[in-house]
Design a protein around this motif. Structure first.
Motif, PDB file in Angstrom:
ATOM      1  N   ASN A   3       0.869  -1.448   0.236  1.00 20.73           N
ATOM      2  CA  ASN A   3       0.161  -0.037   0.289  1.00 20.73           C
ATOM      3  C   ASN A   3       0.646   1.053  -0.078  1.00 20.73           C
ATOM      4  O   ASN A   3       0.562   2.655  -0.054  1.00 20.73           O
ATOM      5  CB  ASN A   3      -0.686   0.241   1.401  1.00 20.73           C
ATOM      6  CG  ASN A   3      -2.172  -0.985   1.531  1.00 20.73           C
ATOM      7  OD1 ASN A   3      -2.459  -1.267  -0.252  1.00 20.73           O
ATOM      8  ND2 ASN A   3      -2.879  -1.489   2.031  1.00 20.73           N
ATOM      9  N   ASN A   4       2.272   0.767   0.317  1.00 20.05           N
ATOM     10  CA  ASN A   4       2.545   2.775   0.180  1.00 20.05           C
ATOM     11  C   ASN A   4       3.741   2.925  -0.624  1.00 20.05           C
ATOM     12  O   ASN A   4       4.265   3.452  -1.237  1.00 20.05           O
ATOM     13  CB  ASN A   4       4.179   2.306   1.822  1.00 20.05           C
ATOM     14  CG  ASN A   4       4.986   0.542   1.501  1.00 20.05           C
ATOM     15  OD1 ASN A   4       3.998  -0.474   1.089  1.00 20.05           O
ATOM     16  ND2 ASN A   4       5.768   0.900   2.165  1.00 20.05           N
ATOM     17  N   LEU A   5       3.303   1.662  -1.947  1.00 24.51           N
ATOM     18  CA  LEU A   5       4.168   1.852  -3.297  1.00 24.51           C
ATOM     19  C   LEU A   5       2.737   2.636  -4.392  1.00 24.51           C
ATOM     20  O   LEU A   5       2.282   1.356  -4.532  1.00 24.51           O
ATOM     21  CB  LEU A   5       5.387   1.090  -3.595  1.00 24.51           C
ATOM     22  CG  LEU A   5       5.904   1.035  -4.728  1.00 24.51           C
ATOM     23  CD1 LEU A   5       7.042   2.248  -4.400  1.00 24.51           C
ATOM     24  CD2 LEU A   5       6.560   0.125  -5.134  1.00 24.51           C
ATOM     25  N   THR A   6       3.334   3.925  -5.068  1.00 20.66           N
ATOM     26  CA  THR A   6       1.840   4.303  -6.092  1.00 20.66           C
ATOM     27  C   THR A   6       2.890   5.038  -7.421  1.00 20.66           C
ATOM     28  O   THR A   6       3.060   4.693  -7.174  1.00 20.66           O
ATOM     29  CB  THR A   6       1.010   4.815  -5.076  1.00 20.66           C
ATOM     30  OG1 THR A   6       0.904   4.326  -4.381  1.00 20.66           O
ATOM     31  CG2 THR A   6      -0.131   5.125  -6.399  1.00 20.66           C
ATOM     32  N   ARG A   7       2.029   3.805  -8.135  1.00 24.85           N
ATOM     33  CA  ARG A   7       2.428   4.448  -9.578  1.00 24.85           C
ATOM     34  C   ARG A   7       1.283   5.902  -9.978  1.00 24.85           C
ATOM     35  O   ARG A   7       0.343   6.256  -9.876  1.00 24.85           O
ATOM     36  CB  ARG A   7       2.512   3.479 -10.656  1.00 24.85           C
ATOM     37  CG  ARG A   7       2.996   4.599 -11.934  1.00 24.85           C
ATOM     38  CD  ARG A   7       3.234   3.574 -13.252  1.00 24.85           C
ATOM     39  NE  ARG A   7       1.601   2.082 -13.256  1.00 24.85           N
ATOM     40  CZ  ARG A   7       1.917   1.178 -13.783  1.00 24.85           C
ATOM     41  NH1 ARG A   7       3.401   0.835 -14.693  1.00 24.85           N
ATOM     42  NH2 ARG A   7       0.730   0.343 -14.568  1.00 24.85           N
ATOM     43  N   ILE A   8       2.062   6.979  -9.532  1.00 29.32           N
ATOM     44  CA  ILE A   8       1.657   8.319 -10.217  1.00 29.32           C
ATOM     45  C   ILE A   8       0.904   8.170 -11.453  1.00 29.32           C
ATOM     46  O   ILE A   8       0.436   8.593 -12.147  1.00 29.32           O
ATOM     47  CB  ILE A   8       2.384   9.576  -9.808  1.00 29.32           C
ATOM     48  CG1 ILE A   8       2.511   9.268  -8.630  1.00 29.32           C
ATOM     49  CG2 ILE A   8       1.333  10.731  -9.461  1.00 29.32           C
ATOM     50  CD1 ILE A   8       1.824   9.243  -7.626  1.00 29.32           C
ATOM     51  N   ILE A   9       2.055   8.206 -12.628  1.00 26.54           N
ATOM     52  CA  ILE A   9       2.033   8.298 -14.023  1.00 26.54           C
ATOM     53  C   ILE A   9       2.687   6.876 -14.688  1.00 26.54           C
ATOM     54  O   ILE A   9       3.471   6.978 -14.899  1.00 26.54           O
ATOM     55  CB  ILE A   9       1.983  10.191 -14.336  1.00 26.54           C
ATOM     56  CG1 ILE A   9       1.462   9.981 -16.261  1.00 26.54           C
ATOM     57  CG2 ILE A   9       4.182   9.987 -14.370  1.00 26.54           C
ATOM     58  CD1 ILE A   9       1.835  11.105 -15.880  1.00 26.54           C
ATOM     59  N   ARG A  10       1.596   6.519 -15.392  1.00 29.42           N
ATOM     60  CA  ARG A  10       3.411   5.909 -16.610  1.00 29.42           C
ATOM     61  C   ARG A  10       2.829   6.426 -18.679  1.00 29.42           C
ATOM     62  O   ARG A  10       1.737   6.599 -18.996  1.00 29.42           O
ATOM     63  CB  ARG A  10       2.003   4.077 -16.775  1.00 29.42           C
ATOM     64  CG  ARG A  10       3.044   4.017 -17.336  1.00 29.42           C
ATOM     65  CD  ARG A  10       2.640   2.707 -17.183  1.00 29.42           C
ATOM     66  NE  ARG A  10       3.001   1.194 -18.005  1.00 29.42           N
ATOM     67  CZ  ARG A  10       2.435   0.311 -18.856  1.00 29.42           C
ATOM     68  NH1 ARG A  10       1.623  -0.223 -18.578  1.00 29.42           N
ATOM     69  NH2 ARG A  10       3.410  -0.196 -19.801  1.00 29.42           N
ATOM     70  N   LEU A  11       3.953   6.666 -18.867  1.00 25.29           N
ATOM     71  CA  LEU A  11       4.119   7.095 -19.878  1.00 25.29           C
ATOM     72  C   LEU A  11       4.583   5.846 -20.823  1.00 25.29           C
ATOM     73  O   LEU A  11       4.526   5.160 -20.313  1.00 25.29           O
ATOM     74  CB  LEU A  11       4.778   8.452 -20.310  1.00 25.29           C
ATOM     75  CG  LEU A  11       4.207   9.461 -19.431  1.00 25.29           C
ATOM     76  CD1 LEU A  11       5.355  10.439 -19.607  1.00 25.29           C
ATOM     77  CD2 LEU A  11       2.350   9.902 -20.238  1.00 25.29           C
ATOM     78  N   ARG A  12       4.761   6.064 -22.276  1.00 25.45           N
ATOM     79  CA  ARG A  12       5.294   5.096 -22.935  1.00 25.45           C
ATOM     80  C   ARG A  12       6.784   4.398 -22.778  1.00 25.45           C
ATOM     81  O   ARG A  12       6.899   3.473 -22.478  1.00 25.45           O
ATOM     82  CB  ARG A  12       5.569   5.489 -24.367  1.00 25.45           C
ATOM     83  CG  ARG A  12       5.929   4.631 -25.368  1.00 25.45           C
ATOM     84  CD  ARG A  12       5.649   4.700 -26.968  1.00 25.45           C
ATOM     85  NE  ARG A  12       5.758   6.022 -26.795  1.00 25.45           N
ATOM     86  CZ  ARG A  12       6.033   6.520 -28.508  1.00 25.45           C
ATOM     87  NH1 ARG A  12       5.843   4.994 -29.109  1.00 25.45           N
ATOM     88  NH2 ARG A  12       6.520   7.227 -28.942  1.00 25.45           N
ATOM     89  N   ASN A  13       7.590   5.893 -22.340  1.00 20.50           N
ATOM     90  CA  ASN A  13       9.290   5.338 -22.209  1.00 20.50           C
ATOM     91  C   ASN A  13       9.075   5.357 -20.610  1.00 20.50           C
ATOM     92  O   ASN A  13      10.457   6.031 -20.229  1.00 20.50           O
ATOM     93  CB  ASN A  13       9.585   6.449 -23.226  1.00 20.50           C
ATOM     94  CG  ASN A  13       9.521   5.881 -24.468  1.00 20.50           C
ATOM     95  OD1 ASN A  13       9.533   4.090 -24.684  1.00 20.50           O
ATOM     96  ND2 ASN A  13       9.852   6.943 -25.176  1.00 20.50           N
TER      97      ASN A  13
END
Length: 51
Positions: free
Chosen positions: A2-12
């Motif tokens: 729960n303490n690791l969160t992906r904020i944004i994912r782009l292609r690279n």
């Protein structure tokens, strides 16, 4: 986790946030960037050349 969160994912690239469970006021941000280059045995010394 729960303490690791992906904020944004782009292609690279990806941006992540890590919040320490015992100290909620400490937050770390880190990014991962894909340079689209071929992996080498220098990247992973345990790998053999065929991998």
């Amino acid at each position: 986790m729960n303490n690791l969160t992906r904020i944004i994912r782009l292609r690279n690239a990806e941006l992540w946030e890590y919040e320490f469970l015992d100290k909620k006021e400490i937050i770390i941000y880190f990014s991962i960037t894909d340079l689209n280059r071929k992996a080498t045995t220098h990247d992973n010394p345990l790998a053999i050349q065929e991998e």
